[in-house]
Design a protein around this motif. Structure first.
Motif, PDB file in Angstrom:
ATOM      1  N   LEU A  55      79.960 -31.473 151.078  1.00 24.81           N
ATOM      2  CA  LEU A  55      81.255 -32.127 150.946  1.00 24.81           C
ATOM      3  C   LEU A  55      82.268 -31.543 151.923  1.00 24.81           C
ATOM      4  N   VAL A  56      82.301 -30.233 152.017  1.00 24.81           N
ATOM      5  CA  VAL A  56      83.226 -29.579 152.943  1.00 24.81           C
ATOM      6  C   VAL A  56      82.929 -29.989 154.383  1.00 24.81           C
ATOM      7  N   ALA A  57      81.647 -30.129 154.708  1.00 26.08           N
ATOM      8  CA  ALA A  57      81.252 -30.464 156.081  1.00 26.08           C
ATOM      9  C   ALA A  57      81.744 -31.829 156.521  1.00 26.08           C
ATOM     10  N   VAL A  58      82.004 -32.737 155.566  1.00 27.60           N
ATOM     11  CA  VAL A  58      82.502 -34.068 155.939  1.00 27.60           C
ATOM     12  C   VAL A  58      83.982 -34.234 155.611  1.00 27.60           C
ATOM     13  N   GLY A  59      84.672 -33.122 155.343  1.00 28.57           N
ATOM     14  CA  GLY A  59      86.124 -33.176 155.237  1.00 28.57           C
ATOM     15  C   GLY A  59      86.712 -33.211 153.854  1.00 28.57           C
ATOM     16  N   SER A  60      85.896 -33.151 152.808  1.00 33.24           N
ATOM     17  CA  SER A  60      86.445 -33.128 151.451  1.00 33.24           C
ATOM     18  C   SER A  60      87.038 -31.753 151.140  1.00 33.24           C
ATOM     19  N   ARG A  61      88.026 -31.740 150.278  1.00 31.09           N
ATOM     20  CA  ARG A  61      88.537 -30.484 149.737  1.00 31.09           C
ATOM     21  C   ARG A  61      87.912 -30.292 148.363  1.00 31.09           C
ATOM     22  N   VAL A  62      87.084 -29.274 148.228  1.00 30.31           N
ATOM     23  CA  VAL A  62      86.415 -28.996 146.961  1.00 30.31           C
ATOM     24  C   VAL A  62      87.322 -28.080 146.143  1.00 30.31           C
ATOM     25  N   LEU A  63      87.815 -28.587 145.015  1.00 29.76           N
ATOM     26  CA  LEU A  63      88.786 -27.861 144.205  1.00 29.76           C
ATOM     27  C   LEU A  63      88.145 -26.829 143.297  1.00 29.76           C
ATOM     28  N   GLY A  64      86.843 -26.928 143.108  1.00 30.88           N
ATOM     29  CA  GLY A  64      86.162 -25.955 142.274  1.00 30.88           C
ATOM     30  C   GLY A  64      84.725 -26.353 142.029  1.00 30.88           C
ATOM     31  N   VAL A  65      83.872 -25.345 141.841  1.00 36.12           N
ATOM     32  CA  VAL A  65      82.483 -25.549 141.428  1.00 36.12           C
ATOM     33  C   VAL A  65      82.342 -24.903 140.061  1.00 36.12           C
ATOM     34  N   TYR A  66      81.920 -25.693 139.069  1.00 40.79           N
ATOM     35  CA  TYR A  66      81.875 -25.243 137.686  1.00 40.79           C
ATOM     36  C   TYR A  66      80.434 -25.234 137.192  1.00 40.79           C
ATOM     37  N   GLU A  67      79.895 -24.039 137.024  1.00 40.92           N
ATOM     38  CA  GLU A  67      78.542 -23.830 136.508  1.00 40.92           C
ATOM     39  C   GLU A  67      78.613 -23.678 134.994  1.00 40.92           C
ATOM     40  N   ALA A  68      77.854 -24.498 134.269  1.00 39.71           N
ATOM     41  CA  ALA A  68      77.953 -24.520 132.809  1.00 39.71           C
ATOM     42  C   ALA A  68      77.457 -23.239 132.161  1.00 39.71           C
ATOM     43  N   ASN A  69      76.480 -22.593 132.755  1.00 37.32           N
ATOM     44  CA  ASN A  69      75.907 -21.411 132.111  1.00 37.32           C
ATOM     45  C   ASN A  69      76.752 -20.166 132.388  1.00 37.32           C
ATOM     46  N   ARG A  70      76.736 -19.258 131.429  1.00 37.98           N
ATOM     47  CA  ARG A  70      77.532 -18.048 131.514  1.00 37.98           C
ATOM     48  C   ARG A  70      76.744 -16.911 132.167  1.00 37.98           C
ATOM     49  N   LEU A  71      77.467 -15.852 132.497  1.00 35.59           N
ATOM     50  CA  LEU A  71      76.852 -14.728 133.208  1.00 35.59           C
ATOM     51  C   LEU A  71      75.653 -14.135 132.475  1.00 35.59           C
ATOM     52  N   PRO A  72      75.692 -13.919 131.157  1.00 36.67           N
ATOM     53  CA  PRO A  72      74.507 -13.351 130.497  1.00 36.67           C
ATOM     54  C   PRO A  72      73.248 -14.194 130.699  1.00 36.67           C
ATOM     55  N   ALA A  73      73.402 -15.523 130.665  1.00 33.85           N
ATOM     56  CA  ALA A  73      72.236 -16.390 130.877  1.00 33.85           C
ATOM     57  C   ALA A  73      71.709 -16.245 132.300  1.00 33.85           C
ATOM     58  N   LEU A  74      72.615 -16.147 133.264  1.00 35.76           N
ATOM     59  CA  LEU A  74      72.187 -15.996 134.653  1.00 35.76           C
ATOM     60  C   LEU A  74      71.485 -14.657 134.860  1.00 35.76           C
ATOM     61  N   VAL A  75      72.011 -13.615 134.235  1.00 37.24           N
ATOM     62  CA  VAL A  75      71.390 -12.288 134.362  1.00 37.24           C
ATOM     63  C   VAL A  75      69.997 -12.299 133.735  1.00 37.24           C
ATOM     64  N   ARG A  76      69.880 -12.883 132.531  1.00 37.22           N
ATOM     65  CA  ARG A  76      68.571 -12.946 131.868  1.00 37.22           C
ATOM     66  C   ARG A  76      67.574 -13.759 132.676  1.00 37.22           C
ATOM     67  N   GLY A  77      68.061 -14.789 133.346  1.00 40.34           N
ATOM     68  CA  GLY A  77      67.151 -15.641 134.095  1.00 40.34           C
ATOM     69  C   GLY A  77      66.722 -15.073 135.426  1.00 40.34           C
ATOM     70  N   TRP A  78      67.640 -14.422 136.128  1.00 39.62           N
ATOM     71  CA  TRP A  78      67.372 -14.012 137.508  1.00 39.62           C
ATOM     72  C   TRP A  78      66.919 -12.567 137.675  1.00 39.62           C
ATOM     73  N   LEU A  79      67.385 -11.642 136.844  1.00 41.92           N
ATOM     74  CA  LEU A  79      67.203 -10.221 137.164  1.00 41.92           C
ATOM     75  C   LEU A  79      65.903  -9.567 136.713  1.00 41.92           C
ATOM     76  N   PRO A  80      65.186 -10.062 135.683  1.00 43.41           N
ATOM     77  CA  PRO A  80      63.946  -9.371 135.312  1.00 43.41           C
ATOM     78  C   PRO A  80      62.964  -9.285 136.481  1.00 43.41           C
ATOM     79  N   ARG A  81      62.351  -8.104 136.653  1.00 47.02           N
ATOM     80  CA  ARG A  81      61.353  -7.845 137.703  1.00 47.02           C
ATOM     81  C   ARG A  81      61.844  -8.348 139.073  1.00 47.02           C
ATOM     82  N   PRO A  82      62.953  -7.806 139.552  1.00 47.73           N
ATOM     83  CA  PRO A  82      63.551  -8.317 140.790  1.00 47.73           C
ATOM     84  C   PRO A  82      62.647  -8.178 142.008  1.00 47.73           C
TER      85      PRO A  82
END
Length: 486
Positions: A177-204
């Protein structure tokens, strides 16, 4: 000579075609688009190329190598604008594939049929978008649609845009979107930090083989900082507002299971919103071929990418949502096996290791960013669930409760949910989940919205027309490979 038919010319299909040709198989590659590359490598047509196409795509050199190799190979026939509308099983072999060739709204299209020795299904996936109040307003786009317009047409969907949903795909959508000139006012990820940590960090250490993904993430992070795009966790667009089109959205904090938290709502003026909650595999042909599915509703394959259907292989997003690297690895293995190779061949050693790495990467994506059970709490009774037939959430629930039915087919016929022009591709899985929640013990008729015997639109006259034998269909040139002559 082994005849291999590859359906889909995205990363998995291109890799499969090249691998099959390397073992000497005769390959026919079908794609519904007039360009190779699929959704991932969607680009401007050759008649009006970008001055610096490489900077707009990840792995552009890989695409150029794959496409150039296949375009120049006389043993690989590429048919563009080829829409597979049915697949018939047979007593022996993978069956017969029925194709209509030509522009989707064109006339004089040709019907072809193929009965190959092996089929590689690389049909990809489409955006999964959960319903919410106002999602049927003009100006609400899926992330994939917004990115396709940006990549393939250099068009911005709006001047002031919000990106919302779940998953890493939100980042490239914002970048496009930015590459074609849009102004992106925000990116909203529904999942919270604990879920992201549980999903991504085991056995890095298992992520070391996917180090390129870290470099991509760094690039997106730099872009966010350069354009001052906020990235917020545990938030979602819970409503879109407007009359003729979107004028604003309401963003709210949500709990770990995606239930909106009252009192946290914030209204933002926008002229477009891009939503993505992951992807739904395109399974129509796999189901028609008789391929068994996993509990997560992907095609079940063995270590050769062979499905449960004789002579039918599957690769890419229909076996699990894992991104381009996994698709390339699976496509290479599927094409190699379809052409008579074995998984133990030396040529596949690196590819097999790569597949294992990126399968683990895909599992982390689902663990960190998967859809949570509380999302129906975002709906109101007048929220449209099926946009084609304008079926509301309230009507769906009332029908289920008044009939006491636990049959998906019966409720679909009663409400027409999923029976519109998209045939449930957009709303189908959401409808299934909503009804399963309300029916104690879940749905019982074994029906799902992935079964579509006619997988693409075709005119009755074309269906009744004589079939052109595939062997007699000749291409006028590689660059015009969807225009055949008899």
């Amino acid at each position: 000579m082994i005849q291999v038919l590859v359906i889909g010319a995205g990363p998995a299909g291109l890799a499969a075609a090249r691998a099959a040709r390397r073992l000497g198989a005769s390959v026919t590659l079908l794609d519904s688009s007039d360009q190779l590359g699929g959704q991932f490598w969607r680009h401007l047509p050759a008649a009006r190329p970008a001055a610096r196409e490489r900077i707009l795509h990840h792995g552009w050199d890989t695409f150029q190598s794959l496409s150039a190799t296949l375009e120049s190979d006389g043993g690989c026939r590429i048919i563009r604008s080829a829409n597979v509308f049915a697949l018939e099983t047979a007593a022996a072999g993978p069956g017969t594939v029925h194709v209509i060739v030509g522009a989707p709204d064109g006339v004089g299209r040709k019907r072809l049929s193929f009965s190959p020795d092996a089929i590689v299904l690389a049909t990809g996936a489409h955006d999964r978008t959960l319903p919410f109040p106002g999602w049927d307003l003009p100006g609400v786009f899926t992330g994939g649609a917004a990115q396709a317009l940006a990549k393939g047409e250099r068009l911005a969907v709006g001047r002031r845009v919000v990106v919302s949903g779940a998953g890493p795909f939100l980042l490239p959508v914002a970048a496009s979107l930015v590459a074609v000139g849009s102004r992106v006012l925000g990116v909203y990820e529904a999942n919270r930090l604990p879920a992201l940590v549980r999903g991504w960090l085991p056995r890095p250490w298992q992520l070391l083989g996917a180090w390129k993904k870290g470099a991509e993430l760094g690039g997106y992070a730099r872009g966010h900082l350069a354009h001052r795009i906020p990235y917020k966790l545990g938030r979602a667009v819970v409503a879109a507002h407007g009359t003729d089109r979107v004028e604003s959205v309401t963003v709210a904090e949500i709990t770990a299971d995606w239930t909106p938290i009252p009192g946290t709502e914030r209204r933002i003026a926008v002229d477009a919103v891009c939503i993505s909650h992951g992807f739904t595999p395109r399974l129509e042909l796999a189901v028609a071929a008789g391929c068994a599915l996993t509990l997560e509703r992907f095609v079940r394959v063995d270590d050769r990418q062979h499905s449960s259907a004789p002579g039918v292989y599957a690769a890419g997003e229909i076996t699990g949502i894992g991104g381009v690297d996994l698709a390339l690895a699976e496509g290479t293995i599927a094409g190699h096996a379809a052409a008579g190779g074995t998984i133990g061949d030396r040529a596949l050693r690196t590819t097999v290791r790569g597949r294992r790495t990126f399968q683990g990467f895909a599992a982390r994506i689902e663990a960190a960013h998967g859809i949570r059970a509380g999302w129906p709490e975002m709906l109101t009774s007048d929220t449209i669930v099926c946009r084609c037939e304008e079926v509301t959430y309230g009507h769906l629930c009332e029908t289920a409760e008044s009939t006491g039915s636990r049959s998906l087919r019966a409720i679909k016929l009663s409400t027409r949910a999923g029976l519109g022009i998209c045939q449930g591709r957009i709303c189908g899985r959401s409808v299934e989940e909503l009804l399963a929640c309300r029916a104690g013990g879940g749905l019982v008729d074994g029906v799902n919205t992935d079964r579509r015997p006619i997988s693409g639109t075709i005119r009755l006259g074309e269906l009744a027309a004589a079939v052109t034998p595939a062997d007699s269909y000749r291409l006028t040139s590689t660059s015009e490979s969807s225009k055949g002559t008899l």
